[in-house]
Design a protein around this motif. Structure first.
Motif, PDB file in Angstrom:
ATOM      1  N   LEU A   8      34.453  35.955  59.281  1.00 46.49           N
ATOM      2  CA  LEU A   8      33.276  34.975  59.024  1.00 46.49           C
ATOM      3  C   LEU A   8      33.590  34.272  57.724  1.00 46.49           C
ATOM      4  O   LEU A   8      33.476  32.979  57.661  1.00 46.49           O
ATOM      5  N   ILE A  34      26.425  33.977  68.348  1.00 47.84           N
ATOM      6  CA  ILE A  34      27.313  35.068  67.655  1.00 47.84           C
ATOM      7  C   ILE A  34      26.520  36.486  67.992  1.00 47.84           C
ATOM      8  O   ILE A  34      25.336  36.532  68.052  1.00 47.84           O
ATOM      9  N   ALA A  91      26.678  40.282  67.344  1.00 49.14           N
ATOM     10  CA  ALA A  91      27.056  41.448  66.478  1.00 49.14           C
ATOM     11  C   ALA A  91      27.062  42.875  66.980  1.00 49.14           C
ATOM     12  O   ALA A  91      25.716  43.056  67.022  1.00 49.14           O
ATOM     13  N   GLN A  93      27.080  44.582  59.310  1.00 47.11           N
ATOM     14  CA  GLN A  93      26.496  43.746  60.135  1.00 47.11           C
ATOM     15  C   GLN A  93      25.076  43.611  59.663  1.00 47.11           C
ATOM     16  O   GLN A  93      24.406  42.597  60.264  1.00 47.11           O
ATOM     17  N   THR A 120      26.469  34.375  56.500  1.00 43.91           N
ATOM     18  CA  THR A 120      27.762  33.673  56.976  1.00 43.91           C
ATOM     19  C   THR A 120      27.702  33.661  58.318  1.00 43.91           C
ATOM     20  O   THR A 120      28.044  32.436  58.881  1.00 43.91           O
ATOM     21  N   CYS A 121      27.005  34.491  59.130  1.00 44.44           N
ATOM     22  CA  CYS A 121      26.923  34.145  60.547  1.00 44.44           C
ATOM     23  C   CYS A 121      25.911  32.784  60.941  1.00 44.44           C
ATOM     24  O   CYS A 121      26.125  32.033  61.614  1.00 44.44           O
ATOM     25  N   HIS A 122      24.801  32.496  60.036  1.00 46.05           N
ATOM     26  CA  HIS A 122      24.141  31.588  60.087  1.00 46.05           C
ATOM     27  C   HIS A 122      25.002  30.337  59.891  1.00 46.05           C
ATOM     28  O   HIS A 122      24.703  29.261  60.595  1.00 46.05           O
ATOM     29  N   LEU A 165      26.822  29.188  62.929  1.00 46.05           N
ATOM     30  CA  LEU A 165      26.151  28.668  64.354  1.00 46.05           C
ATOM     31  C   LEU A 165      26.125  27.179  64.197  1.00 46.05           C
ATOM     32  O   LEU A 165      25.773  26.812  63.212  1.00 46.05           O
ATOM     33  N   LEU A 202      21.855  34.195  66.480  1.00 47.02           N
ATOM     34  CA  LEU A 202      22.367  35.180  66.278  1.00 47.02           C
ATOM     35  C   LEU A 202      21.856  36.562  66.946  1.00 47.02           C
ATOM     36  O   LEU A 202      20.746  36.625  67.064  1.00 47.02           O
TER      37      LEU A 202
END
Length: 247
Positions: A126, A137, A139, A151, A159-161, A164, A170
């Motif tokens: 990421l 995503i 996880a 996670q 970082t996931c945000h 996307l 998520l």
């Protein structure tokens, strides 16, 4: 799990990995009495664990063209997403090389041009930000002892945000005890417009976080539940009996 025959065993720096089989089902295990992944060999697209079924319920709210899966395991999410739409571009990120090879060899992993497999740490993958933004995503990073706490961190979730698309989701697979975590709830709420969750019968707490204010009414719509159930070949509503906004 004494009725299972051991087909394969290997160990890496993280620990042991077993492949077990009882004739009908195949199991990926990281330790005693642990089922990391499980498939029905005759129908590998039907998730055998309630947490996987719950994670896929996000398809009620999103019709993705692309997704990232953190934690390949035996490929249960890949199988089901392929059943839903063979055109989705999937990237599966897996930390353990042996798990990738086992998924291909023993779990009928549907490899092809639409599936990209990365041998990498999820957080590192990421942080490099080399991938295109995706719609969902997933996880699902677990070790023998349980959830990989990485996670659940602010860095990972933030970082996931960023990874996307504007309408992205998520989906986090956690344990029941994480439903009591005010810190996790605050971290998710700081990044995402809406946070919903469901408690599964297997003791998992599955979180759905949306970047935009979103109606989750489809979770209660019998027609939409029935349609998705037909597409995925299992009753989706069963995993949403305790679906609620996390606030």
């Amino acid at each position: 799990m004494s009725e299972y025959q051991q087909l394969h065993h290997v160990s890496d720096d993280i620990g042991p990995i077993y492949v077990l089989d009882d004739g009908d089902f195949r199991v990926l295990s990281f330790g005693d009495n642990d089922e990391q992944s499980k498939i029905l060999k005759a129908a590998p697209h039907i998730p055998q664990h309630t947490y996987v079924q719950a994670m896929l319920a996000v398809l009620l709210f999103s019709k993705p063209k692309s997704a990232i899966i953190f934690g390949l395991g035996g490929g249960g999410l890949v199988h089901a997403l392929r059943r839903f739409d063979a055109g989705i571009k999937l990237t599966a990120v897996e930390l353990r090389a042996d798990v990738i090879e086992i998924a291909k060899r023993y779990f009928q992993l549907p490899v092809g041009k639409k599936l990209n497999i990365e041998l990498d740490d999820g957080g590192t993958f990421l942080a490099r930000a080399e991938h295109k933004k995706v719609d969902i995503i997933f996880a699902d990073m677990y070790i023998e002892q349980g959830v990989d706490e990485k996670q659940l961190t602010s860095d990972f979730i933030g970082t996931c945000h960023k990874g996307l698309k504007a309408e992205g989701f998520l989906v986090l697979n956690c344990w029941k005890e994480h439903s009591k975590s005010e810190l996790l709830k605050q971290v998710l709420s700081a990044h995402f417009a809406n946070v919903y969750a469901t408690l599964t019968g297997g003791g998992n707490w599955v979180v759905y976080a949306s970047k935009q204010p979103h109606s989750f009414s489809a979770a209660y719509n019998k027609q939409q539940l029935q349609q998705l159930s037909q597409q995925l070949d299992y009753p989706v509503g069963r995993s949403l009996t305790r679906f609620t906004q996390w606030e």
